[in-house]
Design a protein around this motif. Structure first.
Motif, PDB file in Angstrom:
ATOM      1  N   VAL A 143      82.243  17.567  25.902  1.00 38.19           N
ATOM      2  CA  VAL A 143      83.499  18.198  25.490  1.00 38.19           C
ATOM      3  C   VAL A 143      83.164  19.566  24.909  1.00 38.19           C
ATOM      4  CG1 VAL A 143      85.518  18.060  23.973  1.00 38.19           C
ATOM      5  CG2 VAL A 143      84.548  15.966  24.945  1.00 38.19           C
ATOM      6  N   TRP A 144      83.830  20.600  25.417  1.00 37.50           N
ATOM      7  CA  TRP A 144      83.699  21.950  24.871  1.00 37.50           C
ATOM      8  C   TRP A 144      85.065  22.350  24.332  1.00 37.50           C
ATOM      9  CZ3 TRP A 144      81.161  24.717  29.704  1.00 37.50           C
ATOM     10  CH2 TRP A 144      79.894  24.143  29.938  1.00 37.50           C
ATOM     11  N   GLN A 145      85.099  22.808  23.078  1.00 38.10           N
ATOM     12  CA  GLN A 145      86.382  23.221  22.510  1.00 38.10           C
ATOM     13  C   GLN A 145      86.332  24.710  22.162  1.00 38.10           C
ATOM     14  OE1 GLN A 145      87.380  24.160  19.354  1.00 38.10           O
ATOM     15  NE2 GLN A 145      85.331  24.020  18.434  1.00 38.10           N
ATOM     16  N   LEU A 146      87.466  25.386  22.335  1.00 44.28           N
ATOM     17  CA  LEU A 146      87.514  26.855  22.274  1.00 44.28           C
ATOM     18  C   LEU A 146      88.218  27.377  21.016  1.00 44.28           C
ATOM     19  CD1 LEU A 146      88.392  27.432  26.049  1.00 44.28           C
ATOM     20  CD2 LEU A 146      86.127  27.393  24.985  1.00 44.28           C
ATOM     21  N   GLY A 147      88.255  26.563  19.968  1.00 46.03           N
ATOM     22  CA  GLY A 147      88.736  27.067  18.683  1.00 46.03           C
ATOM     23  C   GLY A 147      90.196  26.786  18.379  1.00 46.03           C
ATOM     24  N   ASP A 148      90.566  27.107  17.122  1.00 45.81           N
ATOM     25  CA  ASP A 148      91.833  26.672  16.544  1.00 45.81           C
ATOM     26  C   ASP A 148      91.945  25.144  16.597  1.00 45.81           C
ATOM     27  OD1 ASP A 148      92.385  29.257  15.839  1.00 45.81           O
ATOM     28  OD2 ASP A 148      94.252  29.439  16.989  1.00 45.81           O
ATOM     29  N   VAL A 149      90.898  24.528  16.064  1.00 45.26           N
ATOM     30  CA  VAL A 149      90.893  23.070  15.881  1.00 45.26           C
ATOM     31  C   VAL A 149      91.968  22.702  14.868  1.00 45.26           C
ATOM     32  CG1 VAL A 149      89.507  21.154  14.968  1.00 45.26           C
ATOM     33  CG2 VAL A 149      88.444  22.881  16.456  1.00 45.26           C
ATOM     34  N   VAL A 150      92.082  23.527  13.821  1.00 46.13           N
ATOM     35  CA  VAL A 150      93.044  23.262  12.747  1.00 46.13           C
ATOM     36  C   VAL A 150      94.081  24.389  12.678  1.00 46.13           C
ATOM     37  CG1 VAL A 150      91.343  21.917  11.442  1.00 46.13           C
ATOM     38  CG2 VAL A 150      91.640  24.368  10.937  1.00 46.13           C
ATOM     39  N   GLY A 151      94.979  24.272  11.721  1.00 39.86           N
ATOM     40  CA  GLY A 151      96.084  25.233  11.571  1.00 39.86           C
ATOM     41  C   GLY A 151      97.330  24.682  12.242  1.00 39.86           C
ATOM     42  N   TYR A 152      98.481  25.021  11.707  1.00 36.83           N
ATOM     43  CA  TYR A 152      99.810  24.576  12.150  1.00 36.83           C
ATOM     44  C   TYR A 152     100.088  23.091  11.844  1.00 36.83           C
ATOM     45  CZ  TYR A 152     100.347  28.946  14.824  1.00 36.83           C
ATOM     46  OH  TYR A 152     100.433  30.257  15.216  1.00 36.83           O
ATOM     47  N   GLY A 153      99.221  22.179  12.332  1.00 34.64           N
ATOM     48  CA  GLY A 153      99.571  20.761  12.316  1.00 34.64           C
ATOM     49  C   GLY A 153      99.088  19.978  11.110  1.00 34.64           C
ATOM     50  N   PRO A 154      99.471  18.682  11.048  1.00 35.76           N
ATOM     51  CA  PRO A 154      99.237  17.860   9.859  1.00 35.76           C
ATOM     52  C   PRO A 154      97.938  17.052   9.847  1.00 35.76           C
ATOM     53  CG  PRO A 154     100.728  16.713  11.344  1.00 35.76           C
ATOM     54  CD  PRO A 154     100.389  18.032  12.007  1.00 35.76           C
ATOM     55  N   ASP A 155      97.107  17.134  10.905  1.00 36.95           N
ATOM     56  CA  ASP A 155      95.976  16.202  11.018  1.00 36.95           C
ATOM     57  C   ASP A 155      94.595  16.878  11.064  1.00 36.95           C
ATOM     58  OD1 ASP A 155      98.030  14.212  11.496  1.00 36.95           O
ATOM     59  OD2 ASP A 155      98.023  14.813  13.611  1.00 36.95           O
ATOM     60  N   PRO A 156      94.286  17.802  10.148  1.00 33.06           N
ATOM     61  CA  PRO A 156      92.996  18.506  10.272  1.00 33.06           C
ATOM     62  C   PRO A 156      91.788  17.573  10.250  1.00 33.06           C
ATOM     63  CG  PRO A 156      94.026  18.949   8.131  1.00 33.06           C
ATOM     64  CD  PRO A 156      95.051  18.268   8.980  1.00 33.06           C
ATOM     65  N   ASP A 157      91.762  16.633   9.312  1.00 31.22           N
ATOM     66  CA  ASP A 157      90.581  15.764   9.223  1.00 31.22           C
ATOM     67  C   ASP A 157      90.488  14.824  10.431  1.00 31.22           C
ATOM     68  OD1 ASP A 157      89.799  16.894   6.796  1.00 31.22           O
ATOM     69  OD2 ASP A 157      91.020  15.491   5.643  1.00 31.22           O
ATOM     70  N   ALA A 158      91.632  14.316  10.876  1.00 29.49           N
ATOM     71  CA  ALA A 158      91.626  13.371  12.009  1.00 29.49           C
ATOM     72  C   ALA A 158      91.119  14.031  13.287  1.00 29.49           C
ATOM     73  CB  ALA A 158      93.038  12.811  12.225  1.00 29.49           C
ATOM     74  N   VAL A 159      91.506  15.278  13.542  1.00 30.42           N
ATOM     75  CA  VAL A 159      91.030  15.912  14.779  1.00 30.42           C
ATOM     76  C   VAL A 159      89.529  16.216  14.689  1.00 30.42           C
ATOM     77  CG1 VAL A 159      93.299  16.813  15.477  1.00 30.42           C
ATOM     78  CG2 VAL A 159      91.743  18.276  14.194  1.00 30.42           C
ATOM     79  N   VAL A 160      89.055  16.601  13.512  1.00 30.10           N
ATOM     80  CA  VAL A 160      87.611  16.864  13.382  1.00 30.10           C
ATOM     81  C   VAL A 160      86.822  15.566  13.574  1.00 30.10           C
ATOM     82  CG1 VAL A 160      85.768  17.592  11.813  1.00 30.10           C
ATOM     83  CG2 VAL A 160      87.869  18.948  11.983  1.00 30.10           C
ATOM     84  N   VAL A 161      87.312  14.475  13.011  1.00 35.94           N
ATOM     85  CA  VAL A 161      86.627  13.177  13.191  1.00 35.94           C
ATOM     86  C   VAL A 161      86.535  12.823  14.673  1.00 35.94           C
ATOM     87  CG1 VAL A 161      86.942  10.675  12.870  1.00 35.94           C
ATOM     88  CG2 VAL A 161      87.126  12.227  10.909  1.00 35.94           C
ATOM     89  N   ARG A 162      87.616  13.027  15.424  1.00 33.83           N
ATOM     90  CA  ARG A 162      87.598  12.702  16.865  1.00 33.83           C
ATOM     91  C   ARG A 162      86.637  13.616  17.615  1.00 33.83           C
ATOM     92  NH1 ARG A 162      91.919  10.909  14.659  1.00 33.83           N
ATOM     93  NH2 ARG A 162      93.395   9.441  15.596  1.00 33.83           N
TER      94      ARG A 162
END
Ligand code: ZN
Length: 243
Positions: free
Chosen positions: A29-48
């Motif tokens: 999996v390659w991700q291109l940034g803006d993992v967080v911001g706007y939404g309510p689940d910052p920790d949950a998305v980082v854990v995934r």
């Protein structure tokens, strides 16, 4: 190798879960940034993302949530959400985000959040802006430049010096056959092309082929979490319309 390419997840765990399920099997999996911001689940998305061993780069919202980028250029909704994120994120999320570089490359494929001229802020929204980035892609010895930031699925292909733009939709397949190209997978967590479904891309690095996909997710569930968190209502309702 089959690579799942994600961008602009924006703390939307419901959308990310739907994408991870729909993507089928993948090697990386390659991700291109803006993992967080706007939404309510910052920790949950980082854990995934940690769970699937995602590699990638940071975006402007990630940098702002870490305090590495001033929010003066953000609109008031984005700033409010970034400030909420900075207050809410746990230490493990902060450390994982802080370790993300602004630029990365895998073989002849580049990873940036925004553009190849400015990895954090410049929006690639036209063939002429894309042309400037394609020249840098070439100078860096890369064949393909992945980018996000606009939240719009896009291809900018260099056809013998002429930059041709296309907007891929669900199921669009593009052969990367010798033409230098910039590819945007679209946004997982806050699409802006009028289609509210989460957007992602699968990249087959041996067959040199990219495929765009869309997947429905439970928008009402994530909207309920926006409201519980006290995030701006407009950030929740825009998810219904995909813009
Ligand atoms: Zn974004």
């Amino acid at each position: 190798m089959r690579v799942l390419v994600l961008s602009d997840i924006h703390s939307n765990a419901s959308a990310l879960d739907a994408v991870l399920e729909k993507a089928g099997s993948f090697d990386e999996v390659w991700q291109l940034g803006d993992v967080v911001g706007y939404g309510p689940d910052p920790d949950a998305v980082v854990v995934r993302l940690r769970g699937v061993g995602a590699a990638g780069v940071r975006g402007n919202h990630d940098a702002a949530a870490l305090g590495d980028l001033a929010t003066s250029d953000f609109n008031s909704y984005a700033r409010e959400a970034v400030e909420w994120t900075a207050r809410t994120m746990d230490r493990a999320s902060r450390e994982w985000l802080a370790a993300l570089p602004e630029t990365a490359a895998r073989d002849d494929i580049g990873l940036r959040h925004a553009s190849y001229r400015d990895p954090v802020w410049e929006y690639i929204t036209s063939s002429s802006i894309a042309g400037d980035s394609l020249a840098i892609v070439e100078a860096e010895g890369l064949a393909v430049g992945l980018f996000g930031h606009t939240h719009l699925p896009a291809v900018f292909a260099d056809l013998d010096g002429r930059v041709v733009a296309t907007s891929p939709s669900d199921g669009t397949r593009v052969a990367l056959d010798g033409h230098r190209a910039l590819l945007n997978p679209g946004s997982v967590g806050q699409p802006r092309d009028g289609d509210p479904r989460a957007s992602f891309m699968l990249l087959d690095t041996e067959r040199r082929e990219a495929t765009w996909r869309r997947v429905r997710y439970d928008i009402a569930a994530v909207q309920a979490r926006f409201r519980r968190a006290g995030l701006p209502e407009r950030l929740a309702t825009r998810l219904d319309h995909g813009h």
